[in-house]
Design a protein around this motif. Structure first.
Motif, PDB file in Angstrom:
ATOM      1  N   SER A  55      -0.198  10.783   0.189  1.00  0.00           N
ATOM      2  CA  SER A  55      -1.318  10.035   0.257  1.00  0.00           C
ATOM      3  C   SER A  55      -2.280  10.548  -0.983  1.00  0.00           C
ATOM      4  O   SER A  55      -2.819   9.557  -1.552  1.00  0.00           O
ATOM      5  CB  SER A  55      -2.227  10.158   1.567  1.00  0.00           C
ATOM      6  N   THR A  58      -1.093   9.417  -4.319  1.00  0.00           N
ATOM      7  CA  THR A  58      -1.175   7.775  -4.258  1.00  0.00           C
ATOM      8  C   THR A  58      -2.473   7.329  -4.438  1.00  0.00           C
ATOM      9  O   THR A  58      -2.853   6.477  -5.260  1.00  0.00           O
ATOM     10  CB  THR A  58      -0.546   7.307  -2.855  1.00  0.00           C
ATOM     11  N   ARG A  59      -3.442   8.004  -3.680  1.00  0.00           N
ATOM     12  CA  ARG A  59      -4.962   7.435  -3.997  1.00  0.00           C
ATOM     13  C   ARG A  59      -5.036   7.688  -5.165  1.00  0.00           C
ATOM     14  O   ARG A  59      -6.079   7.042  -5.894  1.00  0.00           O
ATOM     15  CB  ARG A  59      -5.479   8.165  -3.008  1.00  0.00           C
ATOM     16  N   LYS A  62      -2.868   5.549  -7.964  1.00  0.00           N
ATOM     17  CA  LYS A  62      -2.502   4.150  -7.576  1.00  0.00           C
ATOM     18  C   LYS A  62      -1.129   3.869  -7.615  1.00  0.00           C
ATOM     19  O   LYS A  62      -0.720   2.752  -8.219  1.00  0.00           O
ATOM     20  CB  LYS A  62      -3.598   3.135  -7.941  1.00  0.00           C
ATOM     21  N   GLU A  63      -0.184   4.774  -7.521  1.00  0.00           N
ATOM     22  CA  GLU A  63       1.391   4.473  -7.772  1.00  0.00           C
ATOM     23  C   GLU A  63       2.135   4.862  -6.274  1.00  0.00           C
ATOM     24  O   GLU A  63       1.518   5.858  -5.651  1.00  0.00           O
ATOM     25  CB  GLU A  63       1.803   5.449  -8.957  1.00  0.00           C
ATOM     26  N   PRO A  64       3.191   4.485  -6.195  1.00  0.00           N
ATOM     27  CA  PRO A  64       4.210   4.758  -5.070  1.00  0.00           C
ATOM     28  C   PRO A  64       4.446   6.335  -5.498  1.00  0.00           C
ATOM     29  O   PRO A  64       4.864   6.651  -6.412  1.00  0.00           O
ATOM     30  CB  PRO A  64       5.137   4.036  -5.004  1.00  0.00           C
ATOM     31  N   MET A  66       6.956   9.078  -3.860  1.00  0.00           N
ATOM     32  CA  MET A  66       8.215   9.609  -2.890  1.00  0.00           C
ATOM     33  C   MET A  66       8.357  11.085  -2.725  1.00  0.00           C
ATOM     34  O   MET A  66       8.092  11.821  -3.653  1.00  0.00           O
ATOM     35  CB  MET A  66       9.517   8.842  -3.522  1.00  0.00           C
ATOM     36  N   GLY A 211       2.856   4.295 -14.416  1.00  0.00           N
ATOM     37  CA  GLY A 211       3.907   3.228 -15.206  1.00  0.00           C
ATOM     38  C   GLY A 211       3.339   1.813 -14.908  1.00  0.00           C
ATOM     39  O   GLY A 211       2.423   1.589 -14.380  1.00  0.00           O
ATOM     40  N   PRO A 212       4.007   0.987 -15.586  1.00  0.00           N
ATOM     41  CA  PRO A 212       3.813  -0.485 -15.934  1.00  0.00           C
ATOM     42  C   PRO A 212       3.988  -1.204 -14.572  1.00  0.00           C
ATOM     43  O   PRO A 212       4.835  -0.738 -13.681  1.00  0.00           O
ATOM     44  CB  PRO A 212       4.611  -1.034 -16.873  1.00  0.00           C
ATOM     45  N   GLN A 213       3.546  -2.310 -14.347  1.00  0.00           N
ATOM     46  CA  GLN A 213       3.648  -3.337 -13.240  1.00  0.00           C
ATOM     47  C   GLN A 213       4.801  -4.194 -13.831  1.00  0.00           C
ATOM     48  O   GLN A 213       4.892  -4.510 -15.061  1.00  0.00           O
ATOM     49  CB  GLN A 213       2.727  -4.199 -13.092  1.00  0.00           C
TER      50      GLN A 213
ATOM     51  N   VAL B  35      12.336  10.038   3.487  1.00  0.00           N
ATOM     52  CA  VAL B  35      10.818   9.839   2.870  1.00  0.00           C
ATOM     53  C   VAL B  35      10.404   8.986   4.025  1.00  0.00           C
ATOM     54  O   VAL B  35      10.543   7.683   3.926  1.00  0.00           O
ATOM     55  CB  VAL B  35      10.987   8.970   1.693  1.00  0.00           C
ATOM     56  N   PRO B 376      10.203   3.605   1.861  1.00  0.00           N
ATOM     57  CA  PRO B 376       9.596   2.709   1.149  1.00  0.00           C
ATOM     58  C   PRO B 376      10.790   1.938   0.440  1.00  0.00           C
ATOM     59  O   PRO B 376      10.681   1.007   0.037  1.00  0.00           O
ATOM     60  CB  PRO B 376       8.882   3.922  -0.141  1.00  0.00           C
ATOM     61  N   VAL B 395      -2.294   3.066   3.224  1.00  0.00           N
ATOM     62  CA  VAL B 395      -2.546   3.701   1.897  1.00  0.00           C
ATOM     63  C   VAL B 395      -1.215   3.808   1.053  1.00  0.00           C
ATOM     64  O   VAL B 395      -1.152   3.232  -0.242  1.00  0.00           O
ATOM     65  CB  VAL B 395      -3.262   4.905   1.780  1.00  0.00           C
ATOM     66  N   LYS B 396      -0.062   4.264   1.796  1.00  0.00           N
ATOM     67  CA  LYS B 396       1.078   4.506   0.877  1.00  0.00           C
ATOM     68  C   LYS B 396       1.861   3.267   0.707  1.00  0.00           C
ATOM     69  O   LYS B 396       2.612   3.273  -0.287  1.00  0.00           O
ATOM     70  CB  LYS B 396       2.006   5.659   1.655  1.00  0.00           C
ATOM     71  N   ARG B 398       0.516   0.370  -0.266  1.00  0.00           N
ATOM     72  CA  ARG B 398      -0.259  -0.506  -1.154  1.00  0.00           C
ATOM     73  C   ARG B 398       0.400  -0.507  -2.449  1.00  0.00           C
ATOM     74  O   ARG B 398       0.633  -1.772  -3.122  1.00  0.00           O
ATOM     75  CB  ARG B 398      -1.615  -0.152  -1.372  1.00  0.00           C
ATOM     76  N   PRO B 399       0.867   0.511  -2.994  1.00  0.00           N
ATOM     77  CA  PRO B 399       1.157   0.513  -4.439  1.00  0.00           C
ATOM     78  C   PRO B 399       2.709   0.101  -4.469  1.00  0.00           C
ATOM     79  O   PRO B 399       3.131  -0.717  -5.637  1.00  0.00           O
ATOM     80  CB  PRO B 399       1.175   1.912  -5.045  1.00  0.00           C
ATOM     81  N   ILE B 400       3.289  -0.252  -3.423  1.00  0.00           N
ATOM     82  CA  ILE B 400       4.567  -0.606  -3.270  1.00  0.00           C
ATOM     83  C   ILE B 400       4.345  -2.147  -3.378  1.00  0.00           C
ATOM     84  O   ILE B 400       5.239  -2.760  -4.330  1.00  0.00           O
ATOM     85  CB  ILE B 400       5.372  -0.252  -2.113  1.00  0.00           C
ATOM     86  N   TYR B 402       2.076  -3.927  -4.946  1.00  0.00           N
ATOM     87  CA  TYR B 402       1.565  -4.349  -6.183  1.00  0.00           C
ATOM     88  C   TYR B 402       2.686  -4.256  -7.247  1.00  0.00           C
ATOM     89  O   TYR B 402       2.789  -4.979  -7.989  1.00  0.00           O
ATOM     90  CB  TYR B 402       0.473  -3.515  -6.704  1.00  0.00           C
ATOM     91  N   LYS B 403       3.527  -3.091  -7.164  1.00  0.00           N
ATOM     92  CA  LYS B 403       4.759  -3.044  -8.287  1.00  0.00           C
ATOM     93  C   LYS B 403       5.526  -4.206  -7.844  1.00  0.00           C
ATOM     94  O   LYS B 403       6.041  -4.757  -8.962  1.00  0.00           O
ATOM     95  CB  LYS B 403       5.392  -1.476  -7.892  1.00  0.00           C
ATOM     96  N   GLU B 414      -8.338   2.789   5.232  1.00  0.00           N
ATOM     97  CA  GLU B 414      -9.297   2.729   4.287  1.00  0.00           C
ATOM     98  C   GLU B 414     -10.230   1.551   4.268  1.00  0.00           C
ATOM     99  O   GLU B 414     -10.427   0.943   3.174  1.00  0.00           O
ATOM    100  CB  GLU B 414      -8.335   2.714   3.083  1.00  0.00           C
TER     101      GLU B 414
END
Ligand code: SF4
Ligand code: SF4
Lengths: 455, 457
Positions: A55, A58-59, A62-64, A66, A211-213, B35, B376, B395-396, B398-400, B402-403, B414
């Motif tokens: 977490s 990630t915070r 702003k990326e996953p 693992m 990384g990019p979107q 995971v 994930p 929170v974990k 969210r970026p998945i 968006y990707k 949050e």
């Protein structure tokens, strides 16, 4: 106000940390491991720690992020976590198919005394590690050290696992970039390649955590130092380690293991520290500094000369990781600011000396400190600017002092992932941020008749 | 597409409605190496107790556990904010070897003297559970010396999941309940259990009940005060919102003080409305309460309906995936999404139990994936396969989302905007709308972005 409890008077507190200025080792280890291509970090302990570390990253990015976990239960805590880790290694290679598993311990597995070397060897003997795949490791108990030492330990873990000295020296220079952002790692690579030097940079989290979107979710993004490169690092002609605390141990280990001589420099934050880095590259690489780099340097210095009156005498308070604080304190001093308070949460004896060298004798310095103490210092001597991570915003608001977010973690802004603060371009970005903060404040506070268009 | 491998030990934890017939396997510990999105006991107790604003929360353990929970869960306070600090004994190697009880005593003692809290919670984390500090004894000593309740929250992470942490939190609260004076409590009084005021929700709900003529005696624990907890046994009814975390406390209070409880949800129009009428029905002796509940419902509905219908028009037919902590939340969410005309194509939770999942199966449409303790890889795979337009999670996750290039709505820690109540439903719709309809998804790089023709399938 949130922090109205903070008293001005400073008392000795031995048993208590209030509002920590550090986090624990595993999160640093996890971050370092993500800088290896196709590597899955693995937390050997109970689920909670791993969830928190993921977490936190990630915070910040702003990326996953693992990572596997050994999912300790009461049983594992009593009988040891060997069975869990063996099962985990097997499962991870079968399902997630990484090239590398980077195992780090937590407080729990450390305390019960799990022996990572023995367990990972056993995993190999039992055929749980497929050919061409690796399990690397680092011991990261959090009751010693901080996220910075955790990073250092995992980078050393990378060195322990990969580089081989084949006896054929190459012309390559290894760079260990230190505990910095992905954007900084790629800037360090860019500077070296701009000068025509072949490098192996590790760890390298660029294109992993910034990384990019893409429209799809990749468990293993394209970035990260590739394994063949890590192996070849043993044949390089030299290593430059940036930041003695985060990168020093790995560089020395590589010297011992593969006879690659190392030079340990400051993090290249600010003009002088970058000069030092660039000059080392020049000497080791046998090249001359390119015009492009000189231009970048000139531009950054130009901003300082143009605006030096606005920096002059402005007081700053800094809180963050030791390697970063040393360079940053030096840079702020170089541009004419007065560094008044510097606190790091990480413990380290040389810190005080290094800060005094960078910022003068009468600065207040504390290693192993916390935000509460930092706040007290500021209450005792006000400053014009705070540089620190997101948690500094409580103090910034309470004392009405502008804040520039710097370091780890930054939960409430973006930019740090994408824009460097190392090198001359990084210096330029820092200068821009500092100036904007100071001038915004001046504009805000200016009397009507003194409100100026041109500054 | 290549078939997704499911961990051997996890086969029973993924279910597709209309295709599979087995009973979903859940409540099991995560496979080593997975995971997992799950957290620990400490995490569970910390999030429940954290909103008690005039109590001291001291984390006894190494620094990380405290650092990660420093102000990490928003929870608004209308008064004291002692809870928002991060206090830790920051255990060192030497403490781990020789024991940390002494250090704990010193730290807690100093803090209590300084902040004068109404109570203190001492969270013992994994390491403490392992080295065996006698935290109970320290708490006892401090309680006597400082004349406030000092409570040991036994929350070593490895002893279970977040759920066990909820239980530990309930036990801690139960120690406070029953110690205050209840002589002044009004007859039509309720406690709200399991509402944490993340973004001011407790205030919204309290307002509804107050307008109905029902006195809210204690919110446990949103914007919580120790004194309210001590008096909680004076209420006529316990209204349990977050069932996963708080049913246990309601049961304790039922046994000990004979206070009945009902389960409600404040999320979505139907559930919110039932939550008001159910309380009114309990106080049937006073029919005015029911009448006034009707007025509250009407006023609130009138206020949000026009906005809601506009959102519904745009969102109708869109698909949602949800992955939340407790399964109970999933039900409310599914109903709320239906109000918006949306279909749920994936519903998962970290900690659902057998009955939860059976109920989920009933309420979901054919083709929907139901999943326990997902990772994930599975999440992203099913989201893509089922073509979801939005993911609702924490929170974990969210970026998945968006990707992949779909919308996201945070339904976890949050939050900054309340999702409870009628106003909250409008906020939820607004958030889903702005995320799903965001023009940014049109910017996602496609085959024809730079002029190349999209290759025909
Ligand atoms: S699992 Fe244990 S050590 Fe880890 S965060 Fe939870 S309580 Fe702390
Ligand atoms: S137990 Fe140790 S490793 Fe885990 S979160 Fe706490 S400090 Fe970090």
């Amino acid at each position: 106000m949130l922090l109205r409890h903070t008293p001005k008077e400073i008392k000795e507190r031995s048993a208590l940390t209030v509002n920590p200025a550090k986090t624990c080792q595993p999160v640093g280890a996890m971050y370092a491991a993500l800088g290896v291509h196709k590597c899955l970090p693995h937390s050997h302990g109970s689920q909670g720690c791993c969830a928190y570390h993921r977490s936190a990253l990630t915070r910040h990015y702003k990326e996953p992020v693992m990572a596997g976990t050994s999912s300790f239960t009461e049983g594992a805590s009593v009988f040891g976590g060997q069975a869990n880790l063996l099962e985990a290694i097997n499962n991870i290679f079968t399902i997630y198919n990484p090239d590398v598993i980077a195992v780090h311990t937590t407080c729990l597995s450390e305390t019960i005394g799990d022996d990572l070397t023995q367990i990972t060897n056993k995993a190999k003997e039992e055929g749980k590690v497929p050919d061409g795949k690796y399990v690397i490791k680092a011991n990261t108990p959090s009751y010693v050290g901080s996220h910075v030492t955790g990073f250092a330990n995992m980078v050393k873990g990378i060195v322990d696992a990969f580089p081989v000295n084949t006896g054929h020296k190459t012309n390559t220079i290894n760079i260990i970039p230190g505990y910095v952002e992905p954007s900084d790692m790629s800037e360090i690579k860019r500077i070296a390649s701009e000068m025509g030097i072949k490098t192996i940079v590790f760890p390298d989290t660029s294109n992993v955590l910034n990384g990019p979107q893409t429209g799809k979710y990749d468990m293993y993004p394209s970035g990260g130092t590739k394994i063949p490169d890590l192996i070849k690092a043993g044949d390089s002609k030299a290593t430059i380690a940036l930041g003695p605390i985060a990168s020093g141990p790995a560089a020395k280990a590589l010297d011992t293991k593969c006879k690659v001589p190392c030079e340990i420099l400051k993090l290249p934050i600010g003009i002088k520290a970058t000069d030092e880095f660039v000059d080392r590259l020049r000497i080791l690489g046998g090249v001359s500094v390119s015009e492009e780099i000189k231009t970048e340097r000139g531009q950054a210095v130009d901003v300082i000369t143009d605006m030096q009156q606005y920096f002059a005498g402005k007081k700053a308070a800094l809180i963050g990781d030791p390697d970063q604080m040393v360079s940053l304190a030096g840079f702020l001093t170089d541009i004419g600011m007065k560094v008044r308070h510097v606190v790091t949460g990480t413990s380290g004896k040389k810190f005080e000396k290094r800060i005094r060298e960078a910022a003068g004798e009468d600065v207040n310095v504390k290693e192993g400190g916390d935000y509460f103490y930092f706040h007290q210092l500021i209450k005792n001597e006000k400053v014009d600017l705070i540089l620190g991570n997101s948690y500094s915003k409580y103090i910034s608001r309470d004392e009405d002092i502008p804040l520039i977010r710097f370091g780890f973690p930054i939960y409430d802004r973006v930019g740090h992932q994408y824009n460097p603060c190392v090198g001359y371009r990084g210096a330029m970005r820092l200068l821009e941020n500092i100036l904007n903060a100071l001038l915004d404040r001046q504009d805000r506070d200016a009397l009507e008749e003194k409100f100026e268009l041109v500054m | 597409m290549e078939k997704l491998k499911i961990l051997e030990g996890r086969r029973g934890q993924v279910f597709e409605k209309g295709k599979d017939a087995f009973k979903l396997n859940c409540g099991v510990k995560s496979t080593s190496g997975a995971v997992s999105q799950r957290a620990c006991v400490f995490c569970g107790s910390r999030v429940v107790l954290y909103p008690i604003t005039d109590a001291l929360h001291l984390v006894h353990g190494p620094i990380g556990c405290a650092a990660y929970t420093w102000d990490i869960r928003g929870s608004m306070s209308s008064g004291p904010v002692i809870n928002r600090h991060s206090f830790s004994t920051d255990l060192r190697e030497i403490d781990v070897i020789y024991g940390g009880a002494e250090k704990l005593y010193k730290a807690a003692s100093q803090l209590i003297d300084k902040h004068k809290p109404e109570a203190a919670f001492i969270y013992s984390t994994c390491i403490v559970g392992l080295i065996g500090d006698d935290v109970e004894a320290v708490c006892k000593k401090l309680s006597e010396e400082k004349k406030i309740p000092v409570i040991n929250v036994d929350s070593a992470g490895f002893k279970g999941t977040k759920k066990d942490g909820y239980k530990a939190a309930c036990e801690s609260i139960a120690k406070l309940v029953g110690t205050g004076d209840i002589s002044m409590i009004a007859p039509y009084s309720i406690n709200i259990l399991g509402e944490f005021n993340l973004a001011g929700e407790a205030w919204i709900i309290k307002d509804y009940y107050t307008r109905m003529g029902v006195n809210v005696n204690a919110v446990i624990t949103g914007d919580g005060r120790v004194a309210d907890l001590k008096r909680a046994h004076g209420a006529a009814l316990n209204v349990v919102q977050c069932a996963g975390s708080m049913t246990y406390l309601a049961e304790i209070m039922k046994k000990k003080y004979n206070i009945p409880f009902i389960r409600v949800s404040y999320f979505g129009l139907d559930d919110m409305t039932s939550a008001l009428y159910d309380v009114a029905a309990f106080f049937e002796k006073n029919p005015e309460i029911n009448e006034r509940a009707g007025m509250v419902v009407k006023d609130e509905m009138d206020a949000i309906m026009p906005g809601l219908l506009r959102y519904r028009k745009a969102l109708s037919g869109k698909k949602a995936a949800l992955y939340v902590g407790g399964a109970f939340k999933a039900f409310s969410l599914i109903k709320a999404l239906r109000v918006l005309g949306m279909d749920v194509v994936l519903a998962g939770s970290q900690t659902g139990n057998k009955e939860d999942y059976e109920d989920l199966k009933k309420i979901c449409d054919d083709g929907a994936i139901i999943i326990d303790d997902a990772n994930p890889q599975e999440l992203s795979r099913y989201i893509t396969e089922k073509k979801a337009d939005v993911l609702i999670g924490g929170v974990k996750e969210r970026p998945i989302a968006y990707k992949i290039g779909i919308g996201f709505c945070d339904h976890n820690h949050e939050r900054k905007i309340p999702l409870a109540g009628y106003a909250g439903m409008l906020n939820f719709a607004g958030e889903v709308y702005s995320s799903v309809m965001s023009p940014v998804w049109k910017l996602v790089l496609r085959n024809d972005t730079f002029g190349q023709k999209r290759s025909r399938p």
